[in-house]
Design a protein around this motif. Sequence first.
Motif, PDB file in Angstrom:
ATOM      1  N   ARG A 511       8.339 -52.061   9.155  1.00 27.45           N
ATOM      2  CA  ARG A 511       8.462 -53.339   9.863  1.00 27.45           C
ATOM      3  C   ARG A 511       7.158 -53.642  10.610  1.00 27.45           C
ATOM      4  NH1 ARG A 511      12.511 -53.171  14.017  1.00 27.45           N
ATOM      5  NH2 ARG A 511      12.070 -55.413  14.160  1.00 27.45           N
ATOM      6  N   TYR A 512       6.590 -52.620  11.232  1.00 26.05           N
ATOM      7  CA  TYR A 512       5.321 -52.807  11.936  1.00 26.05           C
ATOM      8  C   TYR A 512       4.207 -53.173  10.954  1.00 26.05           C
ATOM      9  CZ  TYR A 512       0.964 -51.839  14.317  1.00 26.05           C
ATOM     10  OH  TYR A 512      -0.311 -51.948  14.819  1.00 26.05           O
ATOM     11  N   LEU A 513       4.166 -52.505   9.802  1.00 28.76           N
ATOM     12  CA  LEU A 513       3.147 -52.812   8.802  1.00 28.76           C
ATOM     13  C   LEU A 513       3.272 -54.256   8.319  1.00 28.76           C
ATOM     14  CD1 LEU A 513       3.079 -49.574   6.622  1.00 28.76           C
ATOM     15  CD2 LEU A 513       1.186 -50.513   7.952  1.00 28.76           C
ATOM     16  N   ALA A 514       4.508 -54.701   8.086  1.00 29.55           N
ATOM     17  CA  ALA A 514       4.717 -56.083   7.644  1.00 29.55           C
ATOM     18  C   ALA A 514       4.216 -57.068   8.697  1.00 29.55           C
ATOM     19  CB  ALA A 514       6.198 -56.319   7.353  1.00 29.55           C
ATOM     20  N   TYR A 515       4.491 -56.744   9.960  1.00 31.43           N
ATOM     21  CA  TYR A 515       4.026 -57.608  11.056  1.00 31.43           C
ATOM     22  C   TYR A 515       2.500 -57.624  11.120  1.00 31.43           C
ATOM     23  CZ  TYR A 515       3.229 -59.361  15.786  1.00 31.43           C
ATOM     24  OH  TYR A 515       2.791 -60.084  16.863  1.00 31.43           O
ATOM     25  N   LYS A 516       1.891 -56.451  11.002  1.00 27.54           N
ATOM     26  CA  LYS A 516       0.428 -56.367  11.091  1.00 27.54           C
ATOM     27  C   LYS A 516      -0.222 -57.130   9.931  1.00 27.54           C
ATOM     28  CE  LYS A 516      -3.401 -54.697  12.928  1.00 27.54           C
ATOM     29  NZ  LYS A 516      -3.768 -53.255  12.883  1.00 27.54           N
ATOM     30  N   ILE A 517       0.362 -57.033   8.758  1.00 25.57           N
ATOM     31  CA  ILE A 517      -0.200 -57.720   7.592  1.00 25.57           C
ATOM     32  C   ILE A 517      -0.180 -59.235   7.779  1.00 25.57           C
ATOM     33  CG2 ILE A 517       0.276 -58.290   5.166  1.00 25.57           C
ATOM     34  CD1 ILE A 517       1.066 -55.327   4.798  1.00 25.57           C
ATOM     35  N   ILE A 518       0.938 -59.768   8.263  1.00 26.36           N
ATOM     36  CA  ILE A 518       1.019 -61.225   8.402  1.00 26.36           C
ATOM     37  C   ILE A 518       0.147 -61.712   9.562  1.00 26.36           C
ATOM     38  CG2 ILE A 518       3.033 -61.460   9.927  1.00 26.36           C
ATOM     39  CD1 ILE A 518       3.988 -63.682   7.941  1.00 26.36           C
ATOM     40  N   LYS A 519      -0.007 -60.899  10.588  1.00 23.18           N
ATOM     41  CA  LYS A 519      -0.907 -61.265  11.690  1.00 23.18           C
ATOM     42  C   LYS A 519      -2.361 -61.307  11.203  1.00 23.18           C
ATOM     43  CE  LYS A 519      -0.509 -61.360  15.771  1.00 23.18           C
ATOM     44  NZ  LYS A 519      -0.494 -62.473  16.752  1.00 23.18           N
ATOM     45  N   LEU A 520      -2.758 -60.296  10.464  1.00 24.04           N
ATOM     46  CA  LEU A 520      -4.114 -60.265   9.926  1.00 24.04           C
ATOM     47  C   LEU A 520      -4.355 -61.450   8.992  1.00 24.04           C
ATOM     48  CD1 LEU A 520      -4.403 -56.457   9.117  1.00 24.04           C
ATOM     49  CD2 LEU A 520      -5.718 -57.673  10.854  1.00 24.04           C
ATOM     50  N   SER A 521      -3.342 -61.770   8.200  1.00 22.68           N
ATOM     51  CA  SER A 521      -3.469 -62.886   7.255  1.00 22.68           C
ATOM     52  C   SER A 521      -3.662 -64.203   7.983  1.00 22.68           C
ATOM     53  CB  SER A 521      -2.222 -62.968   6.367  1.00 22.68           C
ATOM     54  OG  SER A 521      -2.030 -61.772   5.662  1.00 22.68           O
ATOM     55  N   SER A 522      -2.940 -64.369   9.085  1.00 20.34           N
ATOM     56  CA  SER A 522      -3.013 -65.631   9.822  1.00 20.34           C
ATOM     57  C   SER A 522      -4.388 -65.864  10.442  1.00 20.34           C
ATOM     58  CB  SER A 522      -1.945 -65.666  10.920  1.00 20.34           C
ATOM     59  OG  SER A 522      -2.252 -64.742  11.950  1.00 20.34           O
ATOM     60  N   HIS A 523      -5.133 -64.787  10.659  1.00 18.89           N
ATOM     61  CA  HIS A 523      -6.459 -64.901  11.263  1.00 18.89           C
ATOM     62  C   HIS A 523      -7.574 -64.873  10.220  1.00 18.89           C
ATOM     63  CE1 HIS A 523      -4.469 -63.051  15.056  1.00 18.89           C
ATOM     64  NE2 HIS A 523      -4.476 -64.371  15.123  1.00 18.89           N
ATOM     65  N   SER A 524      -7.185 -64.799   8.937  1.00 15.79           N
ATOM     66  CA  SER A 524      -8.184 -64.602   7.893  1.00 15.79           C
ATOM     67  C   SER A 524      -8.950 -65.864   7.547  1.00 15.79           C
ATOM     68  CB  SER A 524      -7.519 -64.051   6.630  1.00 15.79           C
ATOM     69  OG  SER A 524      -6.591 -65.002   6.098  1.00 15.79           O
ATOM     70  N   GLU A 525      -8.307 -67.020   7.694  1.00 17.90           N
ATOM     71  CA  GLU A 525      -8.959 -68.280   7.370  1.00 17.90           C
ATOM     72  C   GLU A 525      -8.179 -69.423   8.013  1.00 17.90           C
ATOM     73  OE1 GLU A 525      -7.980 -69.885   3.346  1.00 17.90           O
ATOM     74  OE2 GLU A 525      -7.723 -67.758   2.857  1.00 17.90           O
ATOM     75  N   LEU A 526      -8.798 -70.582   8.070  1.00 17.43           N
ATOM     76  CA  LEU A 526      -8.222 -71.727   8.774  1.00 17.43           C
ATOM     77  C   LEU A 526      -6.847 -72.104   8.244  1.00 17.43           C
ATOM     78  CD1 LEU A 526      -8.604 -74.007  10.860  1.00 17.43           C
ATOM     79  CD2 LEU A 526      -9.664 -75.362   9.040  1.00 17.43           C
ATOM     80  N   LEU A 527      -6.691 -72.167   6.922  1.00 21.70           N
ATOM     81  CA  LEU A 527      -5.441 -72.646   6.333  1.00 21.70           C
ATOM     82  C   LEU A 527      -4.289 -71.658   6.456  1.00 21.70           C
ATOM     83  CD1 LEU A 527      -6.705 -74.484   3.130  1.00 21.70           C
ATOM     84  CD2 LEU A 527      -5.846 -75.489   5.247  1.00 21.70           C
ATOM     85  N   MET A 528      -4.577 -70.427   6.865  1.00 23.07           N
ATOM     86  CA  MET A 528      -3.519 -69.412   6.981  1.00 23.07           C
ATOM     87  C   MET A 528      -2.970 -69.313   8.410  1.00 23.07           C
ATOM     88  SD  MET A 528      -2.917 -67.880   4.048  1.00 23.07           S
ATOM     89  CE  MET A 528      -2.466 -66.159   4.312  1.00 23.07           C
TER      90      MET A 528
END
Length: 551
Positions: A511-528
Amino acid sequence: MNQSHFKFSISDPDKTDLVIVSVTDTRTGYTVRTALPNSGKQTASIMAFAGARFSRSALSAEELFQEIRQAGSNANEKLANIFRNYGHSSVADMAQLFAYIEQIPDHYSTIFFNETSVGGGQQRSTRYQDFGNSKPLGLDSLGVDSNSDDYDKVNQSLLDLQQYSLDKYKYWQNKLTTEYIKVYEIDKDNKSETGALLARVFDSTRYFLPSGLMNKTSLAYITSAREWARLISVFKASKEYNLVCLAEQLEVLFAPDHIQAQQLGYTPEAPDLIRHTEADKITNNNLLALQQYIQAELQIEQNLEISKIISYHKVDAELLDINLSAGAKILLQNIITLYPNASIKSVLEVISNLTQEHQIQISKILFKDFNHHKQMGNLFRVNTHSFALTCSNSELRDLNRHRAWGRYIPAFSTNQYKKTLYTGYTLPLYLTDNPKLQAIRQEFEQDLQLYYSKLQNFIEISSEYEWFPQYIYIQLLPFAHVFTSFFHASPKEISYMTQLRIRPGGHINYRYLAYKIIKLSSHSELLMQYIIPDTIIEPDSCSREEFIDRS
C-alpha cells in the motif's frame, strides 16, 4: 525428451464434472492438470479454427461451426496447417488452454507471473493460508546424486536452514498475534477484526519463509497455446533443473505422445499448436556477451558502487529520470542482472558516460538474434514512467500480478547468485513505523539476521562443491529479502494499480509503495499533477481503523 518420468491419470467425470487430465513428474513431484470442457472434442481448436476462418469467410460463427461439423474436419490439424504453412501464429492466440500447476516452489510462481502478461490466474495466498506445516526439502528434491562428495553434510545443513525459518515462522505467528491484539486493540469476539488480524500476522510472519524450495505453492492459469509454447521455451533455457522439468511437463500435458493419449482416452485441446518450444537461450547468450564487452571495454566493476553487506532497507520506490531513454532503461536492467548488488545510481552514471561507439556495440549485443519468432522478454518492456522498487517478495507477489505493467526482476535472470544476497532485506512497516512495536522489531530483525548468518554459512559450505546447484541460493532468500525490481507503466496503468493497491485491505508495505508511486508520478510532469484523486491519503501503519479494515 525422455517421457518415462511422466505419469498420466484421468478423472472420473461423475466425480469431477469436467474431465481432469493430470501429469505427475516423478523427478520433482510436481503435478500439472488441465480440465477438458468437452471430453472427446478439441474445443479450443474448434473455436480457434472458426475464429481463423473469419478472415476469409463471410459466414456467421454458427454457420462456420456447422461447416466444420458437416465436413468432419479435424480443427486441430487445420489450425496446425495454417500455423506451419502460412506463418499465422495469431491462430494459436485464439486457442485458450487452462492449466493447474501444483506443489511447485513459490519462487517458480513468481517467475511465471513475471514472465507472462497475456492471460490470467491465481496462486495460493501466503496471507490467507498457513504454511506452518511445510516440510524442509533435501538435496534429493533437486536431483542431486546422493553419492556426491560430502552429500550428507551439505544435505543436513540445507535441512537445518529451512527448519530454522519454519520454526521462526511459527514462533512469530504466536508472538505477533498477541502483540497485534494488544497494540491494535482487536476485539477477539469480532470475526471481521480477527480475520483482519490473521491476514496482518501472515503478512508479517511470511518474511521468514524461504522464497522457494520447501515453500510450495499451486497456481491456476489460462492463456493461449502460443503463449504456453513461449513460456515452455523460456523455462527450458533456465539454469534451474526443476524449472526445466516443469517446462517439459507442461509440454507433455498439452501435447502428449499420440499413442499414450489414445491409450488414456485423452483428446488434447490443441497439441499441434504447442510448437517452437526449443530452449530460448538468446537472452542468456546476449547477457554473457554484454558482460564480456563491458568488462573488457569499460572496466565496469571499477566504476560501480557495490554492496558487500546484508543490511536493512526501507521499502521504497524511485522514479527514474523521465527523460531517460528506453535504451538506457533496458541497459540499466541488463547491467543490474549482471551485477545485482550494484547501486542503480552508479550504473546510470556509467551509462551516461558511454561513447557513441560503445552505444553502437552494446546495442548490437542487446538485440542480437531476436525476431518475430524469438521475441524479447520483459527485460525490454519499458514505458513512459519507470520505477525502481526496493521491495521484498512479500510485496512483489502482489505487484507482479498487474499484467499491463512492464516488470523486470533481475534476480530471476542472474547467475550471480551469491551477489544477490547483498541487496539486503526489508521489514513490515507495522514493526518499523509503529513506536509501540519497536522492541518487537528488534527481536524480529535479530532472528532474521540470524537466518542470514546461517544462509551465509550454508553458502560457504555448499559452494565448495562443483556438484551443488548454486541457483538454489535464490530460493533460500527469505521473503524479507530485497528483490530490486523495475516497473514500467503509462499514466493509465499507474492510475489503476495505485488506486487498487492503496486500499486499506491490502498489505501495508505494498500500500505504501502504491502511494509512493502515484505521488512520484504526480510530480513528474505538468499534466500528471492531478492524477491523484482527492480520496487518496498516505497509508498509516499505526492506524487501528486501517489495520482492521478488510475492504
